[in-house]
Design a protein around this motif. Sequence first.
Motif, PDB file in Angstrom:
ATOM      1  N   LEU A 159    -100.531  36.964 -10.734  1.00 56.95           N
ATOM      2  CA  LEU A 159     -99.608  38.125 -11.096  1.00 56.95           C
ATOM      3  C   LEU A 159     -98.011  37.623 -11.368  1.00 56.95           C
ATOM      4  N   TYR A 160     -97.707  36.410 -10.486  1.00 58.55           N
ATOM      5  CA  TYR A 160     -96.419  35.953 -10.283  1.00 58.55           C
ATOM      6  C   TYR A 160     -96.473  34.990 -11.833  1.00 58.55           C
ATOM      7  N   ARG A 161     -97.263  34.458 -12.125  1.00 54.64           N
ATOM      8  CA  ARG A 161     -97.370  33.728 -13.224  1.00 54.64           C
ATOM      9  C   ARG A 161     -97.172  34.599 -14.596  1.00 54.64           C
ATOM     10  N   GLU A 162     -97.690  35.716 -14.458  1.00 59.82           N
ATOM     11  CA  GLU A 162     -97.562  36.672 -15.487  1.00 59.82           C
ATOM     12  C   GLU A 162     -95.971  37.417 -15.558  1.00 59.82           C
ATOM     13  N   TYR A 163     -95.664  37.308 -14.346  1.00 60.89           N
ATOM     14  CA  TYR A 163     -94.173  37.771 -14.173  1.00 60.89           C
ATOM     15  C   TYR A 163     -93.207  36.970 -14.923  1.00 60.89           C
ATOM     16  N   GLU A 164     -93.646  35.442 -14.727  1.00 54.10           N
ATOM     17  CA  GLU A 164     -92.678  34.491 -15.337  1.00 54.10           C
ATOM     18  C   GLU A 164     -92.658  34.303 -16.756  1.00 54.10           C
ATOM     19  N   VAL A 165     -93.856  34.562 -17.281  1.00 53.91           N
ATOM     20  CA  VAL A 165     -94.132  34.686 -18.732  1.00 53.91           C
ATOM     21  C   VAL A 165     -93.432  35.614 -19.388  1.00 53.91           C
ATOM     22  N   ALA A 166     -93.550  36.946 -18.823  1.00 57.13           N
ATOM     23  CA  ALA A 166     -92.866  38.305 -19.283  1.00 57.13           C
ATOM     24  C   ALA A 166     -91.347  37.941 -19.131  1.00 57.13           C
ATOM     25  N   THR A 167     -90.770  37.192 -18.227  1.00 59.59           N
ATOM     26  CA  THR A 167     -89.435  37.120 -17.816  1.00 59.59           C
ATOM     27  C   THR A 167     -88.914  36.248 -18.930  1.00 59.59           C
ATOM     28  N   LYS A 168     -89.537  35.175 -19.400  1.00 58.02           N
ATOM     29  CA  LYS A 168     -89.314  34.236 -20.621  1.00 58.02           C
ATOM     30  C   LYS A 168     -89.388  34.931 -21.746  1.00 58.02           C
ATOM     31  N   HIS A 169     -90.257  35.782 -22.028  1.00 60.43           N
ATOM     32  CA  HIS A 169     -90.314  36.496 -23.231  1.00 60.43           C
ATOM     33  C   HIS A 169     -89.281  37.533 -23.560  1.00 60.43           C
ATOM     34  N   PHE A 170     -88.981  38.480 -22.203  1.00 60.52           N
ATOM     35  CA  PHE A 170     -87.666  39.266 -22.477  1.00 60.52           C
ATOM     36  C   PHE A 170     -86.592  38.445 -22.733  1.00 60.52           C
ATOM     37  N   GLU A 171     -86.430  37.334 -22.299  1.00 57.29           N
ATOM     38  CA  GLU A 171     -85.149  36.643 -22.558  1.00 57.29           C
ATOM     39  C   GLU A 171     -85.105  36.276 -24.203  1.00 57.29           C
ATOM     40  N   GLU A 172     -86.076  35.639 -24.705  1.00 61.64           N
ATOM     41  CA  GLU A 172     -86.274  35.347 -25.950  1.00 61.64           C
ATOM     42  C   GLU A 172     -86.113  36.323 -26.940  1.00 61.64           C
ATOM     43  N   ILE A 173     -86.744  37.534 -26.601  1.00 67.61           N
ATOM     44  CA  ILE A 173     -86.876  38.281 -27.614  1.00 67.61           C
ATOM     45  C   ILE A 173     -85.350  39.084 -27.589  1.00 67.61           C
ATOM     46  N   ASN A 174     -84.692  39.371 -26.569  1.00 69.86           N
ATOM     47  CA  ASN A 174     -83.342  40.011 -26.151  1.00 69.86           C
ATOM     48  C   ASN A 174     -82.380  38.992 -27.136  1.00 69.86           C
ATOM     49  N   GLY A 175     -82.580  37.776 -26.673  1.00 67.86           N
ATOM     50  CA  GLY A 175     -81.663  37.080 -27.465  1.00 67.86           C
ATOM     51  C   GLY A 175     -81.609  36.910 -28.984  1.00 67.86           C
ATOM     52  N   LEU A 176     -83.009  37.080 -29.646  1.00 68.25           N
ATOM     53  CA  LEU A 176     -83.026  37.428 -31.002  1.00 68.25           C
ATOM     54  C   LEU A 176     -82.463  38.444 -31.296  1.00 68.25           C
ATOM     55  N   THR A 177     -82.617  39.491 -30.827  1.00 63.05           N
ATOM     56  CA  THR A 177     -82.062  40.769 -31.394  1.00 63.05           C
ATOM     57  C   THR A 177     -80.494  41.102 -31.256  1.00 63.05           C
ATOM     58  N   SER A 178     -80.224  40.164 -30.020  1.00 66.44           N
ATOM     59  CA  SER A 178     -78.591  40.437 -29.929  1.00 66.44           C
ATOM     60  C   SER A 178     -77.974  39.308 -30.907  1.00 66.44           C
ATOM     61  N   ARG A 179     -78.619  38.371 -31.231  1.00 64.57           N
ATOM     62  CA  ARG A 179     -77.944  37.424 -32.185  1.00 64.57           C
ATOM     63  C   ARG A 179     -77.882  37.660 -33.596  1.00 64.57           C
ATOM     64  N   GLU A 180     -79.516  38.347 -33.978  1.00 67.61           N
ATOM     65  CA  GLU A 180     -79.446  38.528 -35.484  1.00 67.61           C
ATOM     66  C   GLU A 180     -79.433  39.751 -35.839  1.00 67.61           C
ATOM     67  N   PHE A 181     -79.461  40.974 -35.271  1.00 67.43           N
ATOM     68  CA  PHE A 181     -79.236  42.314 -35.579  1.00 67.43           C
ATOM     69  C   PHE A 181     -77.976  42.829 -35.264  1.00 67.43           C
ATOM     70  N   LEU A 182     -77.718  42.882 -33.632  1.00 65.96           N
ATOM     71  CA  LEU A 182     -76.833  43.851 -33.056  1.00 65.96           C
ATOM     72  C   LEU A 182     -75.403  43.383 -33.839  1.00 65.96           C
ATOM     73  N   PRO A 183     -74.963  42.267 -34.102  1.00 71.17           N
ATOM     74  CA  PRO A 183     -73.588  42.044 -34.616  1.00 71.17           C
ATOM     75  C   PRO A 183     -73.423  42.959 -35.960  1.00 71.17           C
ATOM     76  N   GLY A 184     -74.472  42.989 -36.839  1.00 66.92           N
ATOM     77  CA  GLY A 184     -74.237  43.643 -38.151  1.00 66.92           C
ATOM     78  C   GLY A 184     -73.945  45.141 -37.841  1.00 66.92           C
ATOM     79  N   ALA A 185     -74.771  45.591 -36.897  1.00 64.81           N
ATOM     80  CA  ALA A 185     -74.635  47.051 -36.500  1.00 64.81           C
ATOM     81  C   ALA A 185     -73.214  47.548 -36.251  1.00 64.81           C
ATOM     82  N   LEU A 186     -72.824  46.483 -35.262  1.00 66.48           N
ATOM     83  CA  LEU A 186     -71.454  46.626 -34.496  1.00 66.48           C
ATOM     84  C   LEU A 186     -70.377  46.724 -35.684  1.00 66.48           C
TER      85      LEU A 186
END
Length: 240
Positions: free
Chosen positions: A137-164
């Motif tokens: 379970l804690y391994r899954e927590y770790e994997v999920a945490t990394k995925h959230f960071e990567e995907i949030n980073g992508l949307t914040s870099r590539e999409f949010l600035p244009g909309a703002l």
Amino acid sequence: MEKNKTGKYLKYAIGEIALVVIGILIALQVNNWNEDRKSEILEIKILKRLRQDLVADTLYLNDRLQRTINLRAEQYEFVHEIYNTQKSEKEFRKILKLQNWDSDNLVMQTSTYEELKSSGQINILENEGLKIQMINLYREYEVATKHFEEINGLTSREFLPGALRVGSKYYFKDIYDEEKLMEGTDWRFINDPTSESFKILEDTQIMYNMKYRYFIGYFENLLTKSKTLINNIDKELTER
């Protein structure tokens, strides 16, 4: 007479040695029992702490799940609404509020588990099945945490600035509160689905909506597995 005395002394000495050996064995057994008891008390304490962390995690995951479902519903309303004709700037500003760009990362309670790993006490858990379930379970927590960071980073870099950039002056009405500050802007682009600004707003919300759908899957999976582990910890504690 001498032989009898020697025999008696020998029997006495053997008896003394036997008593000493028995005493040592008893002392060792008592010591082992005390050590086992200490280990059991520590294990129970750890299980209770793990359970407390997991309960906090399930509350957190459930809150994130419900909030993300609501965010997707608002985005659904936004995408459908922008295809309707907006008759005034007021209506335009109103639908802008339906946009959302939530980029919160996953924050799980892992202090007890990390302490177990760093201290080498993870093997104090006697139930092998429970231990494996916890590690997985804690391994899954770790994997999920990394995925959230990567995907949030992508949307914040590539999409949010244009909309703002497209709607910045409309988002901050308390700053852009004079007509001269709004020069060069025209809210009517929202009535033209072929315009670049329209496409930017729409694409951004669609991308975030896809992200939220992905996150919802994580929330549901981790919730189920966290609750299962809590139930198994409860069973283990009941048997103690």
